[in-house]
Design a protein around this motif. Structure first.
Motif, PDB file in Angstrom:
ATOM      1  N   VAL A 184      30.393   6.726  32.993  1.00 36.86           N
ATOM      2  CA  VAL A 184      31.623   7.100  33.684  1.00 36.86           C
ATOM      3  C   VAL A 184      31.845   6.127  34.835  1.00 36.86           C
ATOM      4  O   VAL A 184      30.923   5.817  35.603  1.00 36.86           O
ATOM      5  CB  VAL A 184      31.563   8.554  34.200  1.00 36.86           C
ATOM      6  N   PHE A 185      33.087   5.636  34.932  1.00 38.39           N
ATOM      7  CA  PHE A 185      33.468   4.662  35.965  1.00 38.39           C
ATOM      8  C   PHE A 185      34.371   5.353  36.972  1.00 38.39           C
ATOM      9  O   PHE A 185      35.462   5.826  36.613  1.00 38.39           O
ATOM     10  CB  PHE A 185      34.168   3.470  35.312  1.00 38.39           C
ATOM     11  N   GLY A 186      33.903   5.460  38.207  1.00 38.38           N
ATOM     12  CA  GLY A 186      34.692   6.104  39.259  1.00 38.38           C
ATOM     13  C   GLY A 186      35.224   5.074  40.244  1.00 38.38           C
ATOM     14  O   GLY A 186      35.513   3.932  39.880  1.00 38.38           O
ATOM     15  N   LYS A 187      35.309   5.489  41.499  1.00 35.10           N
ATOM     16  CA  LYS A 187      35.835   4.591  42.537  1.00 35.10           C
ATOM     17  C   LYS A 187      35.063   4.874  43.822  1.00 35.10           C
ATOM     18  O   LYS A 187      34.972   6.028  44.260  1.00 35.10           O
ATOM     19  CB  LYS A 187      37.333   4.869  42.736  1.00 35.10           C
ATOM     20  N   ALA A 188      34.479   3.823  44.389  1.00 33.36           N
ATOM     21  CA  ALA A 188      33.672   3.989  45.597  1.00 33.36           C
ATOM     22  C   ALA A 188      34.558   4.307  46.805  1.00 33.36           C
ATOM     23  O   ALA A 188      35.710   3.879  46.888  1.00 33.36           O
ATOM     24  CB  ALA A 188      32.878   2.715  45.866  1.00 33.36           C
ATOM     25  N   ALA A 189      33.991   5.079  47.725  1.00 39.80           N
ATOM     26  CA  ALA A 189      34.657   5.378  48.996  1.00 39.80           C
ATOM     27  C   ALA A 189      33.578   5.826  49.971  1.00 39.80           C
ATOM     28  O   ALA A 189      32.465   6.179  49.574  1.00 39.80           O
ATOM     29  CB  ALA A 189      35.702   6.482  48.820  1.00 39.80           C
ATOM     30  N   HIS A 190      33.920   5.815  51.265  1.00 40.62           N
ATOM     31  CA  HIS A 190      32.981   6.345  52.257  1.00 40.62           C
ATOM     32  C   HIS A 190      32.897   7.853  52.050  1.00 40.62           C
ATOM     33  O   HIS A 190      33.914   8.516  51.831  1.00 40.62           O
ATOM     34  CB  HIS A 190      33.473   6.015  53.674  1.00 40.62           C
ATOM     35  N   LYS A 199      39.338   9.577  48.966  1.00 36.85           N
ATOM     36  CA  LYS A 199      39.832   8.215  48.683  1.00 36.85           C
ATOM     37  C   LYS A 199      39.093   7.580  47.491  1.00 36.85           C
ATOM     38  O   LYS A 199      39.468   6.499  47.045  1.00 36.85           O
ATOM     39  CB  LYS A 199      39.669   7.329  49.926  1.00 36.85           C
ATOM     40  N   GLY A 200      38.040   8.236  47.034  1.00 40.28           N
ATOM     41  CA  GLY A 200      37.283   7.710  45.898  1.00 40.28           C
ATOM     42  C   GLY A 200      37.384   8.622  44.685  1.00 40.28           C
ATOM     43  O   GLY A 200      38.100   9.634  44.691  1.00 40.28           O
ATOM     44  N   ILE A 201      36.684   8.240  43.636  1.00 45.27           N
ATOM     45  CA  ILE A 201      36.531   9.092  42.445  1.00 45.27           C
ATOM     46  C   ILE A 201      35.029   9.189  42.192  1.00 45.27           C
ATOM     47  O   ILE A 201      34.383   8.175  41.891  1.00 45.27           O
ATOM     48  CB  ILE A 201      37.254   8.498  41.211  1.00 45.27           C
ATOM     49  N   ASN A 202      34.468  10.379  42.371  1.00 48.45           N
ATOM     50  CA  ASN A 202      33.026  10.566  42.272  1.00 48.45           C
ATOM     51  C   ASN A 202      32.587  10.616  40.803  1.00 48.45           C
ATOM     52  O   ASN A 202      32.859  11.589  40.086  1.00 48.45           O
ATOM     53  CB  ASN A 202      32.621  11.854  42.995  1.00 48.45           C
ATOM     54  N   ALA A 203      31.914   9.545  40.373  1.00 44.68           N
ATOM     55  CA  ALA A 203      31.519   9.422  38.963  1.00 44.68           C
ATOM     56  C   ALA A 203      30.531  10.515  38.544  1.00 44.68           C
ATOM     57  O   ALA A 203      30.501  10.921  37.381  1.00 44.68           O
ATOM     58  CB  ALA A 203      30.913   8.048  38.714  1.00 44.68           C
ATOM     59  N   VAL A 204      29.746  11.009  39.501  1.00 44.55           N
ATOM     60  CA  VAL A 204      28.757  12.049  39.166  1.00 44.55           C
ATOM     61  C   VAL A 204      29.447  13.379  38.861  1.00 44.55           C
ATOM     62  O   VAL A 204      29.098  14.075  37.899  1.00 44.55           O
ATOM     63  CB  VAL A 204      27.717  12.203  40.294  1.00 44.55           C
ATOM     64  N   TYR A 205      30.449  13.745  39.677  1.00 47.74           N
ATOM     65  CA  TYR A 205      31.214  14.969  39.397  1.00 47.74           C
ATOM     66  C   TYR A 205      31.867  14.877  38.019  1.00 47.74           C
ATOM     67  O   TYR A 205      31.863  15.827  37.234  1.00 47.74           O
ATOM     68  CB  TYR A 205      32.302  15.188  40.447  1.00 47.74           C
ATOM     69  N   LYS A 206      32.443  13.708  37.734  1.00 50.49           N
ATOM     70  CA  LYS A 206      33.166  13.531  36.458  1.00 50.49           C
ATOM     71  C   LYS A 206      32.205  13.643  35.259  1.00 50.49           C
ATOM     72  O   LYS A 206      32.519  14.290  34.265  1.00 50.49           O
ATOM     73  CB  LYS A 206      33.863  12.160  36.418  1.00 50.49           C
ATOM     74  N   ILE A 207      31.032  12.994  35.401  1.00 47.86           N
ATOM     75  CA  ILE A 207      30.099  13.043  34.266  1.00 47.86           C
ATOM     76  C   ILE A 207      29.536  14.456  34.096  1.00 47.86           C
ATOM     77  O   ILE A 207      29.255  14.896  32.976  1.00 47.86           O
ATOM     78  CB  ILE A 207      28.966  11.994  34.427  1.00 47.86           C
ATOM     79  N   GLY A 208      29.424  15.183  35.213  1.00 53.94           N
ATOM     80  CA  GLY A 208      28.950  16.570  35.148  1.00 53.94           C
ATOM     81  C   GLY A 208      29.852  17.434  34.288  1.00 53.94           C
ATOM     82  O   GLY A 208      29.383  18.278  33.513  1.00 53.94           O
TER      83      GLY A 208
END
Length: 393
Positions: A184-190, A196-205
């Motif tokens: 899963v490819f998300g988007k980094a953020a602080h 402002k990001g997309i958390n790849a771990v939440y998505k893969i969960g």
């Protein structure tokens, strides 16, 4: 109990192979010992291929079928030698058992194959129809069946005998194995501003939860086509104050007969397509893991981690020929299946060559602390292999 000495050719060769540590990619010492044995014991020729597979060949006096005995030379590592009861590479004998890494998985069987073929050749004075090949295979512990492709190309066998542990029973099938990678490819953020990001771990969960609802395939003999999550990693790692932009999960998939690269991945791909359509922020990909390993020859062995299942009917003529041959020498095999992967994934699953498993020792001793093989099993399986040669050649 002190060290015992046993003056027996199968025992001696097994000990010589055990004393050569041979983790995957480090099999040269075992290859050299096998080559020496083949050359000193009447084999027609010896071939070491680009990966290091070491094949002894005995040619009969007349044309006939060719039979290939397959045994891998590599072993899994020993993590801590100090906790072993006896040194794992000393091949000491205690109470009628040889102890050491690779005794049951599967240098004992490989030694028995090499000795059985040499004795059969000597006893028949080479007067038999066909060819015998004994193959010491590399990299089986990481790649069931990949190095074996070179062997079947070279030997072109009619029958293959896999020497993995079976307690002298006949094995006519196994589930295969695939390693599936879900990315899963998300988007980094602080992490102070996660929106402002997309958390790849939440998505893969979310995907993992849906994958658990998929109905497994099933075979009446081999059971379910299991799909099990075995690891998960995110990046960056460690993720100090950063929303993870990437996550990969690995699945172990146990394969049934007839399942293909396409059919296994299709239901997961369909699920991803549906979920990505419903969630525009989701970017996910499914594929097979690709393995790459260095051989002791300097060659690199590469392959997708997809090793097919296979299964024969016990009424098939070649199975019954083998069964009768063993019964005729007073053995009492049960016809059953392996519960783990073997090089049969290539011979039977890919190349459709008639294949069965027949080996010494207990299946559950593989990869264990204080691994051993009973000398009585070694001597019995040597007789089994000679009986197989007589039956088919």
């Amino acid at each position: 109990m002190g060290k015992e000495a046993v003056n027996d050719s199968v025992v001696k060769l097994t000990q010589a192979l055990i004393q050569q540590r041979s983790y995957s990619g480090e099999e040269k010492g075992v290859s050299d010992e096998l080559t020496k044995y083949f050359k000193e014991n009447g084999y027609t020729d010896v071939h070491v291929d680009k990966y290091g597979n070491t094949i002894g060949h005995i040619k009969g006096s007349r044309p006939g079928e060719s039979i290939l005995f397959d045994g891998h030379m590599d072993t899994v590592p020993v993590t801590d030698e100090s906790v072993w009861k006896y040194p794992p590479f000393a091949a000491e004998i205690h109470d009628g058992k040889i102890y050491g890494r690779g005794t049951s998985d599967m240098k004992g069987a490989l030694a028995a194959m090499a000795v059985a073929a040499a004795e059969f050749n000597k006893e028949t004075k080479g007067d038999f129809a066909g060819d015998i090949y004994v193959a010491g295979v590399v990299h089986e512990e990481c790649f069931e069946g990949v190095a074996a492709r070179e062997i079947s190309k070279y030997a072109n066998p009619d029958i293959v005998v896999i020497g993995e542990a079976s307690q002298l029973n006949l094995k006519i099938g196994q589930r295969g194995r695939a390693e599936i990678k879900l990315e899963v490819f998300g988007k980094a953020a602080h992490s102070a501003n996660p929106e402002k990001g997309i958390n790849a771990v939440y998505k893969i969960g979310e995907i993992i939860s849906e994958i658990r609802k998929l109905e497994p395939t099933h075979n009446e003999v081999l059971g379910d086509g299991i799909l099990e999550l075995v690891d998960i990693k995110s990046q960056p790692y460690p993720g100090a104050s950063v929303v993870p932009e990437y996550c990969v999960a690995t699945y172990d998939r146990r394969l049934l007969v007839g399942e293909t690269l396409e059919s296994v991945i299709a239901p997961i791909q369909e699920l991803l397509d549906k979920m990505m359509k419903a969630d525009p922020e989701l970017d996910a990909k499914v594929s097979y893991s690709v393995g790459k390993e260095k051989c002791f020859t300097g060659e690199t062995i590469t392959g997708e981690r997809f090793f097919p299942g296979w299964l024969y009917n016990e009424d098939e003529e070649f199975v019954q020929t083998a069964y009768k041959a063993l019964k005729d020498i007073g053995q009492n095999p049960v016809i059953t299946q392996y519960n783990f992967c073997t090089n049969g994934s290539h011979y039977a699953g890919e190349a459709k060559i008639k294949t069965f498993g027949l080996g010494p020792s207990k299946e559950n001793l593989a990869h264990t602390l204080n691994e051993y093989i009973e000398i009585e099993q070694l001597q019995s399986v040597k007789d089994s292999y000679k009986a197989i040669c007589r039956a088919f050649l």
